[in-house]
Enzyme design. Structure first.
Site, PDB file in Angstrom:
ATOM      1  N   GLY A  93       0.824  -1.212   0.000  1.00  0.00           N
ATOM      2  CA  GLY A  93       0.000   0.000   0.000  1.00  0.00           C
ATOM      3  C   GLY A  93       0.853   1.255   0.000  1.00  0.00           C
ATOM      4  O   GLY A  93       2.083   1.193   0.112  1.00  0.00           O
ATOM      5  N   ASP A  94       0.186   2.391  -0.216  1.00  0.00           N
ATOM      6  CA  ASP A  94       0.842   3.709  -0.198  1.00  0.00           C
ATOM      7  C   ASP A  94       1.943   3.850  -1.248  1.00  0.00           C
ATOM      8  O   ASP A  94       2.902   4.607  -1.063  1.00  0.00           O
ATOM      9  CB  ASP A  94       1.427   4.010   1.200  1.00  0.00           C
ATOM     10  CG  ASP A  94       0.374   3.957   2.280  1.00  0.00           C
ATOM     11  OD1 ASP A  94      -0.787   4.263   1.974  1.00  0.00           O
ATOM     12  OD2 ASP A  94       0.717   3.604   3.423  1.00  0.00           O
TER      13      ASP A  94
ATOM     14  N   LYS B 159      -0.564   5.365  -5.626  1.00  0.00           N
ATOM     15  CA  LYS B 159      -1.631   5.063  -6.587  1.00  0.00           C
ATOM     16  C   LYS B 159      -2.474   6.306  -6.886  1.00  0.00           C
ATOM     17  O   LYS B 159      -2.827   6.572  -8.032  1.00  0.00           O
ATOM     18  CB  LYS B 159      -2.549   3.945  -6.036  1.00  0.00           C
ATOM     19  CG  LYS B 159      -1.816   2.658  -5.734  1.00  0.00           C
ATOM     20  CD  LYS B 159      -2.719   1.645  -5.058  1.00  0.00           C
ATOM     21  CE  LYS B 159      -3.123   2.029  -3.650  1.00  0.00           C
ATOM     22  NZ  LYS B 159      -2.032   2.000  -2.653  1.00  0.00           N
TER      23      LYS B 159
ATOM     24  N   GLY C  30      -5.781   5.819   1.906  1.00  0.00           N
ATOM     25  CA  GLY C  30      -5.479   7.250   1.950  1.00  0.00           C
ATOM     26  C   GLY C  30      -4.685   7.562   0.702  1.00  0.00           C
ATOM     27  O   GLY C  30      -3.525   7.188   0.599  1.00  0.00           O
ATOM     28  N   HIS C  31      -5.340   8.167  -0.281  1.00  0.00           N
ATOM     29  CA  HIS C  31      -4.691   8.419  -1.574  1.00  0.00           C
ATOM     30  C   HIS C  31      -4.416   9.914  -1.718  1.00  0.00           C
ATOM     31  O   HIS C  31      -5.351  10.722  -1.730  1.00  0.00           O
ATOM     32  CB  HIS C  31      -5.572   7.902  -2.719  1.00  0.00           C
ATOM     33  CG  HIS C  31      -5.732   6.407  -2.692  1.00  0.00           C
ATOM     34  ND1 HIS C  31      -6.452   5.713  -3.631  1.00  0.00           N
ATOM     35  CD2 HIS C  31      -5.238   5.470  -1.836  1.00  0.00           C
ATOM     36  CE1 HIS C  31      -6.398   4.409  -3.346  1.00  0.00           C
ATOM     37  NE2 HIS C  31      -5.677   4.248  -2.251  1.00  0.00           N
TER      38      HIS C  31
ATOM     39  N   GLN D 171      -5.018  -0.211  -1.078  1.00  0.00           N
ATOM     40  CA  GLN D 171      -4.044  -1.099  -0.415  1.00  0.00           C
ATOM     41  C   GLN D 171      -3.032  -1.594  -1.456  1.00  0.00           C
ATOM     42  O   GLN D 171      -2.776  -0.905  -2.420  1.00  0.00           O
ATOM     43  CB  GLN D 171      -4.741  -2.266   0.315  1.00  0.00           C
ATOM     44  CG  GLN D 171      -5.562  -1.852   1.540  1.00  0.00           C
ATOM     45  CD  GLN D 171      -6.873  -1.191   1.216  1.00  0.00           C
ATOM     46  OE1 GLN D 171      -7.712  -1.759   0.530  1.00  0.00           O
ATOM     47  NE2 GLN D 171      -7.094   0.018   1.701  1.00  0.00           N
TER      48      GLN D 171
ATOM     49  N   GLY E 200      -1.606   8.659  10.116  1.00  0.00           N
ATOM     50  CA  GLY E 200      -0.451   9.443  10.554  1.00  0.00           C
ATOM     51  C   GLY E 200       0.656   8.603  11.177  1.00  0.00           C
ATOM     52  O   GLY E 200       1.689   9.128  11.616  1.00  0.00           O
TER      53      GLY E 200
HETATM   54  P1  GDP Z   1      -1.454   5.679  -2.181  1.00  0.00           P
HETATM   55  O1  GDP Z   1      -2.186   5.192  -0.981  1.00  0.00           O
HETATM   56  O2  GDP Z   1      -0.875   4.565  -2.980  1.00  0.00           O
HETATM   57  O3  GDP Z   1      -2.253   6.629  -3.025  1.00  0.00           O
HETATM   58  O4  GDP Z   1      -0.210   6.512  -1.615  1.00  0.00           O
HETATM   59  P2  GDP Z   1      -0.230   7.574  -0.412  1.00  0.00           P
HETATM   60  O5  GDP Z   1      -0.844   8.833  -0.879  1.00  0.00           O
HETATM   61  O6  GDP Z   1      -0.755   6.959   0.840  1.00  0.00           O
HETATM   62  O7  GDP Z   1       1.324   7.732  -0.161  1.00  0.00           O
HETATM   63  C1  GDP Z   1       2.189   8.193  -1.130  1.00  0.00           C
HETATM   64  C2  GDP Z   1       2.901   9.438  -0.585  1.00  0.00           C
HETATM   65  O8  GDP Z   1       4.017   9.725  -1.386  1.00  0.00           O
HETATM   66  C3  GDP Z   1       2.036  10.681  -0.599  1.00  0.00           C
HETATM   67  O9  GDP Z   1       2.414  11.514   0.446  1.00  0.00           O
HETATM   68  C4  GDP Z   1       2.404  11.311  -1.953  1.00  0.00           C
HETATM   69  O10 GDP Z   1       2.182  12.715  -1.966  1.00  0.00           O
HETATM   70  C5  GDP Z   1       3.860  10.997  -2.030  1.00  0.00           C
HETATM   71  N1  GDP Z   1       4.420  10.807  -3.375  1.00  0.00           N
HETATM   72  C6  GDP Z   1       3.849  10.233  -4.463  1.00  0.00           C
HETATM   73  N2  GDP Z   1       4.746  10.140  -5.473  1.00  0.00           N
HETATM   74  C7  GDP Z   1       5.911  10.665  -4.997  1.00  0.00           C
HETATM   75  C8  GDP Z   1       7.212  10.809  -5.560  1.00  0.00           C
HETATM   76  O11 GDP Z   1       7.501  10.423  -6.687  1.00  0.00           O
HETATM   77  N3  GDP Z   1       8.146  11.368  -4.742  1.00  0.00           N
HETATM   78  C9  GDP Z   1       7.892  11.785  -3.463  1.00  0.00           C
HETATM   79  N4  GDP Z   1       8.881  12.302  -2.751  1.00  0.00           N
HETATM   80  N5  GDP Z   1       6.673  11.637  -2.921  1.00  0.00           N
HETATM   81  C10 GDP Z   1       5.701  11.078  -3.680  1.00  0.00           C
HETATM   82  P1  IMO Z   2      -3.781   2.671   0.599  1.00  0.00           P
HETATM   83  O1  IMO Z   2      -4.953   2.483  -0.329  1.00  0.00           O
HETATM   84  C1  IMO Z   2      -1.155   1.007   3.627  1.00  0.00           C
HETATM   85  C2  IMO Z   2      -2.893  -1.909   6.380  1.00  0.00           C
HETATM   86  C3  IMO Z   2      -3.054  -1.506   7.831  1.00  0.00           C
HETATM   87  C4  IMO Z   2      -2.935  -2.858   8.500  1.00  0.00           C
HETATM   88  C5  IMO Z   2      -3.632  -3.802   7.515  1.00  0.00           C
HETATM   89  C6  IMO Z   2      -5.077  -4.064   7.848  1.00  0.00           C
HETATM   90  O2  IMO Z   2      -3.638   4.055   1.092  1.00  0.00           O
HETATM   91  O3  IMO Z   2      -2.546   2.126  -0.013  1.00  0.00           O
HETATM   92  P2  IMO Z   2      -7.322  -2.658   7.790  1.00  0.00           P
HETATM   93  O4  IMO Z   2      -7.623  -1.264   8.249  1.00  0.00           O
HETATM   94  O5  IMO Z   2      -7.542  -2.879   6.352  1.00  0.00           O
HETATM   95  O6  IMO Z   2      -7.986  -3.679   8.663  1.00  0.00           O
HETATM   96  O7  IMO Z   2      -5.754  -2.834   8.069  1.00  0.00           O
HETATM   97  O8  IMO Z   2      -3.558  -3.153   6.251  1.00  0.00           O
HETATM   98  N1  IMO Z   2      -3.538  -0.994   5.424  1.00  0.00           N
HETATM   99  C7  IMO Z   2      -2.845  -0.141   4.621  1.00  0.00           C
HETATM  100  N2  IMO Z   2      -1.528   0.116   4.565  1.00  0.00           N
HETATM  101  N3  IMO Z   2      -1.999   1.612   2.778  1.00  0.00           N
HETATM  102  C8  IMO Z   2      -3.326   1.336   2.819  1.00  0.00           C
HETATM  103  O9  IMO Z   2      -4.194   1.808   1.895  1.00  0.00           O
HETATM  104  C9  IMO Z   2      -3.805   0.456   3.800  1.00  0.00           C
HETATM  105  N4  IMO Z   2      -5.028  -0.024   4.137  1.00  0.00           N
HETATM  106  C10 IMO Z   2      -4.834  -0.910   5.118  1.00  0.00           C
HETATM  107  O10 IMO Z   2      -2.048  -0.626   8.231  1.00  0.00           O
HETATM  108  O11 IMO Z   2      -1.589  -3.235   8.565  1.00  0.00           O
HETATM  109 MG    MG Z   3      -2.187   5.483   1.090  1.00  0.00          MG
END
Ligand code: GDP
Ligand code: IMO
Ligand code: MG
Length: 429
Positions: free
Chosen positions: A12-13, A16, A40-41, A230, A308
């Protein structure tokens, strides 16, 4: 027309949200197919930052329709908080947002249950986001859930009260004292009141049979992009079970989560970070618990977009990446956050796993095996800023080598390299 897919290949994170937003101008419809407000996107443009939890990341483009599909689970209170934030920023999300009748509702007691079950697990807790994901999917598959399409039913309140009573019985049985437990800083009663307020407001949204809408749109030549939440390593079947989420995060989830036939799956884009992160508990073979891990966390601002919490950081894990590529049928790779590695004179990359005397690149049944060690290959870093790179041809040779190495190992092209969080910091190859 077919449905293209963007999903995460790690824990995840991966970034996307940013990539879906960048791709949105090419599509008529963006659709979320699974997960809920555990996601959290983050999307950054024009100096503004938005974090979406339930709403698809195409919402910033007014001409594109955004569908919350049947496979998604919705907390109406969180959904309306998101809608309000977008409205404060001058948008009208209700105009281009569509919600499936078949999406299940997360009740306040699902959130309490999540907290109660996690607390009962003690040291072996999953590290859930506590948004009620596990309990809501449990009720869905246990055939007890309440769906968006039930909101107008006469029996809605009675069904709610019955399910709530069942949840509270389990919570009492666990011995969890929820009287002092806050849900997003609200007492249970205050949360429930706001939840019902949001339920009433749901009637103002465009509630549809999304599977019919999507298939008809495809028949009419409209283009659709499915947005994963995720990541593959959190998939309930193939992730690092039991430290996973409760849905299928992989391409297969698009079919059940949107009502799309497998024949209609088009191009699959796999998003991965140039390193790895994980938030919550569970195995993480390449995790760095040293200063390098801290350097990635600070440099990459690796703190959860939803909770956070500091994200655990480590080197890129190729056996896990290859496994994810296989499961999803990935056609094209998108590498994120290359800039976070700028500070490293050398970069490591995990090519295999070692367990006892055995070295293997295969992904094991149980990633929780404590004896499993990463086999690392060290590469020279570029150790310089990427800020001035406006075209892919301008990236340092050592970064090009890093990308080539990954491509050779996994057998797929890396077609996009992201070098910063802003929409514009995206290099196409
Ligand atoms: P998602 O859940 O897959 O949409 O990803 P998140 O938003 O949770 O986490 C990605 C984090 O990396 C966010 O804070 C974005 O603003 C940041 N981000 C995305 N692409 C880049 C990149 O190429 N470089 C840096 N430094 N940050 C990025
Ligand atoms: P995005 O879409 C990162 C993790 C949680 C925990 C496990 C189960 O932003 O990439 P849950 O709340 O689904 O019961 O938690 O999955 N988790 C994520 N980790 N990015 C996410 O979403 C996540 N959604 C759930 O931290 O370990
Ligand atoms: Mg995320």
């Amino acid at each position: 027309m077919k449905v293209d897919v963007i999903l995460g290949l790690q824990w995840g994170d991966e970034g996307k949200g940013k990539i879906v937003d960048v791709f949105t101008p090419r599509y008529d419809i963006i659709a979320r197919f699974q997960g809920g407000p555990n996601a959290g996107h983050t999307i950054i443009f024009g100096g503004k930052k938005f974090v979406l939890h339930t709403i698809p990341s195409g919402i910033f483009h007014r001409k594109t329709l955004n569908v919350i599909g049947n496979g998604v689970i919705i907390d109406p209170l969180i959904l309306f908080r998101e809608i309000e934030k977008l409205r404060e920023a001058g948008m009208e999300p209700q105009e281009n947002l569509l919600v499936s009748k078949r999406a299940h509702l997360i009740m306040p007691t699902h959130r309490l249950l999540d907290a109660a079950l996690e607390s009962a697990k003690g040291d072996s807790k999953i590290g859930s986001t506590l948004k009620g994901i596990g309990p809501t999917y449990t009720d869905k598959y246990g055939r007890n859930g309440i769906r968006v399409g039930n909101i107008a039913d006469h029996s809605f309140n009675a069904r709610y009260e019955q399910l709530k009573a069942e949840h509270l019985e389990v919570i009492r049985h666990i011995g969890f004292d929820f009287s002092k437990h806050l849900l997003d800083a609200l007492t249970f009663d205050a949360y429930e009141e706001k939840w019902f307020e949001s339920i009433r407001r749901m009637k103002d949204l465009k509630i549809i049979d999304s599977e019919i809408f999507l298939n008809t749109s495809l028949d009419q030549g409209k283009s659709v992009l499915a947005e994963g939440a995720q990541g593959t390593m959190l998939d309930v079947d193939f992730g690092s079970y039991p430290f996973v989420t409760s849905s299928n995060t992989i391409t297969a989830g698009v079919c059940s989560g949107l009502g799309i036939s497998p024949h209609r799956i088009g191009k699959v884009y796999g998003v991965f970070k140039a390193y790895c992160t994980r938030v919550g508990s569970g195995p993480f073979p390449t995790e760095l618990k040293d200063q390098d891990g801290e350097k990635l966390r600070i440099g990459g601002n690796e703190f959860g977009s939803t909770t956070g919490r500091p994200r655990r950081c480590g080197w890129l894990d190729l056996p896990a990446l290859k496994y994810s590529i296989m499961l999803n049928g990935v056609d094209s790779l998108i590498m994120m956050k290359a800039d976070v590695l700028n500070l490293f004179p050398t970069i490591s990359i995990c090519t295999d796993y070692k367990s006892g005397d055995e070295i293997t690149a295969s992904f094991p049944f149980d990633l929780c095996d404590e004896t499993l060690q990463p086999v690392l290959r060290e590469m020279k870093g570029w150790n310089s800023s990427l800020d001035n790179c406006k075209e892919i041809s301008e990236i340092p040779g050592t970064l090009a080598d890093y990308i080539r190495f990954i491509e050779n190992e996994v057998g797929l092209p890396v077609d996009i390299v992201s070098i910063g969080p802003d929409r514009l910091q995206t290099l196409q190859r």
